[in-house]
Design an enzyme around this catalytic site. Structure first.
Site, PDB file in Angstrom:
ATOM      1  N   GLU A   1       0.850  -1.201   0.000  1.00  0.00           N
ATOM      2  CA  GLU A   1       0.000   0.000   0.000  1.00  0.00           C
ATOM      3  C   GLU A   1       0.873   1.234   0.000  1.00  0.00           C
ATOM      4  O   GLU A   1       1.999   1.188   0.491  1.00  0.00           O
ATOM      5  CB  GLU A   1      -0.814   0.078   1.306  1.00  0.00           C
ATOM      6  CG  GLU A   1      -1.930  -0.875   1.428  1.00  0.00           C
ATOM      7  CD  GLU A   1      -2.461  -0.907   2.866  1.00  0.00           C
ATOM      8  OE1 GLU A   1      -2.525   0.139   3.538  1.00  0.00           O
ATOM      9  OE2 GLU A   1      -2.800  -2.009   3.306  1.00  0.00           O
TER      10      GLU A   1
ATOM     11  N   LYS B   1       2.122   4.623   1.521  1.00  0.00           N
ATOM     12  CA  LYS B   1       2.191   5.115   2.897  1.00  0.00           C
ATOM     13  C   LYS B   1       1.782   6.587   2.878  1.00  0.00           C
ATOM     14  O   LYS B   1       2.466   7.420   2.268  1.00  0.00           O
ATOM     15  CB  LYS B   1       3.629   4.949   3.410  1.00  0.00           C
ATOM     16  CG  LYS B   1       3.834   5.321   4.851  1.00  0.00           C
ATOM     17  CD  LYS B   1       5.209   4.829   5.260  1.00  0.00           C
ATOM     18  CE  LYS B   1       5.666   5.282   6.621  1.00  0.00           C
ATOM     19  NZ  LYS B   1       5.119   6.463   7.190  1.00  0.00           N
TER      20      LYS B   1
ATOM     21  N   ASP C   1       1.447  10.247   4.197  1.00  0.00           N
ATOM     22  CA  ASP C   1       2.297  11.011   5.107  1.00  0.00           C
ATOM     23  C   ASP C   1       1.424  11.961   5.921  1.00  0.00           C
ATOM     24  O   ASP C   1       1.172  13.096   5.517  1.00  0.00           O
ATOM     25  CB  ASP C   1       3.344  11.779   4.300  1.00  0.00           C
ATOM     26  CG  ASP C   1       4.493  12.206   5.184  1.00  0.00           C
ATOM     27  OD1 ASP C   1       4.539  11.782   6.352  1.00  0.00           O
ATOM     28  OD2 ASP C   1       5.347  12.973   4.709  1.00  0.00           O
TER      29      ASP C   1
ATOM     30  N   TYR D   1      -6.719  -0.072   8.233  1.00  0.00           N
ATOM     31  CA  TYR D   1      -6.626  -1.143   9.214  1.00  0.00           C
ATOM     32  C   TYR D   1      -7.945  -1.300   9.952  1.00  0.00           C
ATOM     33  O   TYR D   1      -8.520  -0.317  10.422  1.00  0.00           O
ATOM     34  CB  TYR D   1      -5.522  -0.777  10.207  1.00  0.00           C
ATOM     35  CG  TYR D   1      -5.132  -1.873  11.163  1.00  0.00           C
ATOM     36  CD1 TYR D   1      -4.381  -2.954  10.728  1.00  0.00           C
ATOM     37  CD2 TYR D   1      -5.503  -1.811  12.493  1.00  0.00           C
ATOM     38  CE1 TYR D   1      -4.001  -3.959  11.614  1.00  0.00           C
ATOM     39  CE2 TYR D   1      -5.122  -2.802  13.394  1.00  0.00           C
ATOM     40  CZ  TYR D   1      -4.381  -3.872  12.933  1.00  0.00           C
ATOM     41  OH  TYR D   1      -4.008  -4.854  13.801  1.00  0.00           O
TER      42      TYR D   1
ATOM     43  N   LYS E   1      10.677   3.335   3.103  1.00  0.00           N
ATOM     44  CA  LYS E   1      10.577   4.784   2.938  1.00  0.00           C
ATOM     45  C   LYS E   1      11.457   5.256   1.790  1.00  0.00           C
ATOM     46  O   LYS E   1      12.618   4.828   1.680  1.00  0.00           O
ATOM     47  CB  LYS E   1      10.990   5.487   4.228  1.00  0.00           C
ATOM     48  CG  LYS E   1       9.928   5.280   5.301  1.00  0.00           C
ATOM     49  CD  LYS E   1      10.068   6.102   6.466  1.00  0.00           C
ATOM     50  CE  LYS E   1       9.720   7.370   6.777  1.00  0.00           C
ATOM     51  NZ  LYS E   1       9.649   8.009   7.954  1.00  0.00           N
TER      52      LYS E   1
ATOM     53  N   CYS F   1      17.165  49.699  -2.855  1.00  0.00           N
ATOM     54  CA  CYS F   1      16.061  48.836  -3.302  1.00  0.00           C
ATOM     55  C   CYS F   1      16.184  48.557  -4.804  1.00  0.00           C
ATOM     56  O   CYS F   1      16.310  49.497  -5.597  1.00  0.00           O
ATOM     57  CB  CYS F   1      14.725  49.518  -3.005  1.00  0.00           C
ATOM     58  SG  CYS F   1      13.330  48.623  -3.715  1.00  0.00           S
TER      59      CYS F   1
ATOM     60  N   CYS G   1      13.101  50.563  -6.463  1.00  0.00           N
ATOM     61  CA  CYS G   1      12.919  52.022  -6.466  1.00  0.00           C
ATOM     62  C   CYS G   1      14.171  52.786  -6.047  1.00  0.00           C
ATOM     63  O   CYS G   1      14.129  54.001  -5.913  1.00  0.00           O
ATOM     64  CB  CYS G   1      11.757  52.397  -5.556  1.00  0.00           C
ATOM     65  SG  CYS G   1      12.096  52.082  -3.814  1.00  0.00           S
TER      66      CYS G   1
ATOM     67  N   CYS H   1      14.984  45.869   4.406  1.00  0.00           N
ATOM     68  CA  CYS H   1      13.629  46.349   4.123  1.00  0.00           C
ATOM     69  C   CYS H   1      13.686  47.631   3.302  1.00  0.00           C
ATOM     70  O   CYS H   1      14.552  48.490   3.542  1.00  0.00           O
ATOM     71  CB  CYS H   1      12.935  46.584   5.463  1.00  0.00           C
ATOM     72  SG  CYS H   1      11.251  47.124   5.275  1.00  0.00           S
TER      73      CYS H   1
ATOM     74  N   CYS I   1       7.322  52.653  -3.811  1.00  0.00           N
ATOM     75  CA  CYS I   1       8.056  51.522  -4.390  1.00  0.00           C
ATOM     76  C   CYS I   1       7.146  50.650  -5.267  1.00  0.00           C
ATOM     77  O   CYS I   1       6.191  50.049  -4.781  1.00  0.00           O
ATOM     78  CB  CYS I   1       8.671  50.685  -3.269  1.00  0.00           C
ATOM     79  SG  CYS I   1       9.482  49.207  -3.882  1.00  0.00           S
TER      80      CYS I   1
END
Ligand code: IVH
Length: 682
Positions: free
Chosen positions: A119, A121, A123, A240, A326, A420, A423, A437, A444
């Site tokens: 089957e 598996k 996750d 099961y 796995k 930036c 801009c 930042c 901008c």
């Protein structure tokens, strides 16, 4: 009291809804459209609201959740929930096969050898469901295998968890219930589909996103608000059946039985008769698993003949008759060509790695985030380095390490920009922040674009056709500075844009127009307030039914909203003081975008279409607001006083002067019973 006709109608609706749920989820053969299904659900919900005695725990209307659990009680599993031993090696699968062969009683090893069910598996998170007399009575997590958490209210919200088991081979519900007197335990995995996972993450602030669908599932099952669990669309796959409820001795037959009981099960399992068949199943899905809508991290092998399992036995942790293979984590090695610093809607500058295209977990990857400056430092990554990439949750690629021994002589460190890239404003790095930042919030272009894209995204206003390329042109040509400007766009303005023809321009304007009907909570989310994801936007919309009230709320008031801590409160408060935001909100308001949470309920029927209804006296079955809502859901509305425009007066016990006035004006008067009949009459 609901009469027999109504009781039967509710039961018929329940059965029909269950049947369509089964056709859709288990058999993947829907017979009706989603909206027809929703109408049936609404009809049933309407009946249950009017006649609360009709409500049952196994009604499909109960899946929307709404229970708030303070804490999850502990349950002791009837039988320990064992885990599986696992392996990454295909050789060990051969050893497992031989080991089981040896443990089988003499005589059994002859012939063609034992059959194994292979089957996929899933996750996710293992869950046990208990059914008493065919009704779901408990849902619990695995916990430590002996004790888990009782998560029944959350389990009920999962569409693929049957609330009652299907009677075998009979839909009428008239056959004797084969589940009477039985207690049945079904185990399986709760998981989240990849698309639902992506949508959930999109609805969350960046710093609160889940790393993969499994974490998202675990986090969701632990939520105390089952209505939120319902919204996140989990799945349950049964693998099961505990004990020997119906004497079935072969695991593959039990999987089929689970399916007839109403459970979603793995559609891809194979019965394998030798190690070669097992190996070919494993290698087939190693390549094919990317095409599945959910994640699978391996293959589970189980001895098919259940009566032989006892002979093979178990250790204290796991059965010896099963094993999980796995698949190793998927990684790929490629070369970093350049790093582009991308500016987000809040001005945050994120480094994005451009890579030589490479195949990974089913797609070709050519870009990946490098997260932030600290991450670049930690990886010590240079341009032209060979890097290893991996996908978090099979979806988002990330650079996990650098193969330094392969660094070429021309490799150069990554230059961090000072201004930036969009801009040219000098970048700043706020204290304690890992990213640079751009402080030019107003001008901008990159920030403007990102804010508009967020507003149009599927969890917010869901404006189809407003993709990246269009938004970029709208901002560059100064046709839109913010989301508010979208509503002033005309087909003429759009026709001038690249790849925008006559038809697509009309369509886009139409899509923008339609977005005006999105709920107030989605508008709030679309504003892009820092730290405010869709769930928080919903909480805020509930606490403050209008944007005006929300904008006026003080910091203390905001902090008192459920799930809103001081950081979010501060961010919301600051947002509404920001002139740029205020201008946008003003434009949205003028355009007619929803700014209040007056609900537009789906109609149950049209029995009160356009009618003004006045209530007088005490109603026995409903509170006044409930009765008014019942009218609204049927197209009418409540009025406070009687006039010649009143269409109907409902007179309860001890009616007041309104009744007299109605009689004088010749307005139609009905009793509470007659009103009830009108609610559902054809
Ligand atoms: S059978 C006693 N079948 O994987 C046997 N488990 O690594 C119980 N899982 O704990 C497990 N898909 O949570 C089984 N088709 C499948 C499965 C599966 C996922 C999970 C389960 C288990 C873990 C073992």
């Amino acid at each position: 009291m609901a009469d027999e006709k109504i009781v039967l109608e509710a039961e018929r609706l329940r059965r029909e809804i269950d049947r369509h749920n089964y056709l859709y989820y288990v058999l993947a053969k829907p017979e009706i459209e989603d909206y027809e299904f929703d109408r049936m659900l609404e009809k049933l919900a309407g009946l249950e609201k009017t006649y609360p005695e009709l409500k049952t725990l196994d009604s499909p209307t109960q899946r929307v959740g709404g229970w708030i659990t303070k804490e999850f009680p502990t349950v002791i599993h009837r039988e320990p929930m064992l885990s599986l031993s696992n392996t990454y090696s295909i050789e060990e699968i051969g050893e497992f096969y031989r080991r089981v062969m040896k443990l089988l009683p003499p005589g059994e090893e002859g012939g063609e050898g034992p059959a194994f069910v292979a089957e996929l598996k899933f996750d996710g998170v293992a869950v046990s469901l208990l059914y008493e007399n065919g009704q779901l009575s408990r849902g619990a997590t695995r916990g430590d295998g002996m004790r888990g958490d009782d998560i029944t209210p959350n389990a009920r919200t999962i569409n693929t968890v049957p609330l009652r088991l299907r009677p075998a081979g009979d839909d009428s519900g008239t056959a004797p219930n084969r589940y009477d007197g039985t207690v049945i335990e079904v185990r399986g995995e709760v998981f989240m589909r990849k698309d639902d996972f992506a949508a959930l993450n999109e609805s969350r602030p960046e710093d609160e996103q889940f790393a993969n669908p499994r974490n998202a599932t675990a986090g969701t099952l632990k939520l105390q608000d089952s209505a939120e669990v319902a919204r996140r669309k989990l799945y349950f796959a049964a693998y099961y059946l505990e004990g020997e409820p119906f004497g079935e001795k072969a695991h593959h037959a039990r999987l089929e039985m689970l399916k007839t009981m109403g459970f979603y099960t793995d559609r891809h399992y194979r019965l394998c008769h030798d190690p070669e068949e097992i190996r070919s199943f494993i290698s087939h899905w190693d390549n094919e698993r990317w095409s599945l809508p959910y994640e699978t991290d391996g293959v589970v092998l189980k001895l098919d003949d259940i009566s032989l399992r006892a002979a093979v036995g178990s250790t204290s942790k796991s059965p010896r008759w099963a094993i999980a293979f796995k698949y190793p984590a998927q990684r790929a090695s490629t070369v970093l060509r350049k790093v582009v610093f991308q500016v987000g809607r809040l001005g945050t500058v994120t480094p994005v790695a451009y890579l030589d295209p490479v195949k990974l977990a089913g797609t070709t990857v050519s870009r990946s985030t490098l997260h932030n400056l600290d991450e670049i430092e930690r990886l010590d990554v240079h341009l032209l380095d060979t890097v290893l990439i991996e996908k978090a949750g099979e979806i988002i690629p990330k650079v996990v390490s650098v193969e330094k021994q392969k660094r070429p002589s021309g490799a150069r460190p990554i230059t961090v920009p000072e201004v930036c890239p969009s801009c040219a404003t000098p970048l700043v790095r706020h204290e304690g922040e890992v990213n640079l930042c751009c402080p030019n919030e107003e001008g901008c272009p990159a920030q403007k674009r990102a804010r508009i894209e967020h507003f149009a995204s599927r969890n917010a206003m869901d404006i189809s056709g407003l993709g990246k390329a269009i938004v970029e042109q709208l901002v560059d040509k100064e046709l839109a500075h913010d989301a508010g400007d979208l509503y002033g766009l005309t087909p003429d303005m759009l026709r001038g844009l690249e790849r925008q023809g006559e038809k697509s321009s009309l369509k886009l304007v139409d899509a923008i127009e339609k977005s005006k009907s999105r709920g107030y909570d989605r508008v709030l989310f679309g504003l892009g307030i820092r730290h405010v994801g869709l769930a928080t936007a919903r909480e805020l919309a509930e606490a403050y039914p209008s944007m005006e009230e929300l904008g006026d709320a003080s910091l203390d008031e905001l902090s008192a909203v459920p799930d809103v801590g001081p950081v979010i409160a501060e961010s919301v408060h600051a947002f509404f003081k920001n002139p740029i935001a205020c201008r946008m909100i003003e434009k949205l308001h003028t355009a007619g975008v929803r700014m209040t949470s007056e609900e537009t309920k789906a109609r149950v029927n049209d029995n009160f279409d356009g009618m003004k209804v006045v209530f007088t006296g005490t109603l026995e079955r409903h509170t006044r607001p409930e009765a008014a809502e019942l009218v609204v859901e049927r197209g009418g509305r409540e009025a406070g006083s009687v006039s010649k425009n009143t269409d109907l007066v409902v007179a309860g016990k001890d009616p007041g002067s309104k009744l007299e006035k109605a009689r004088k004006l010749g307005v139609r008067v009905v009793s509470e019973e007659e009103f009830e009949a009108m609610l559902f009459g054809e």
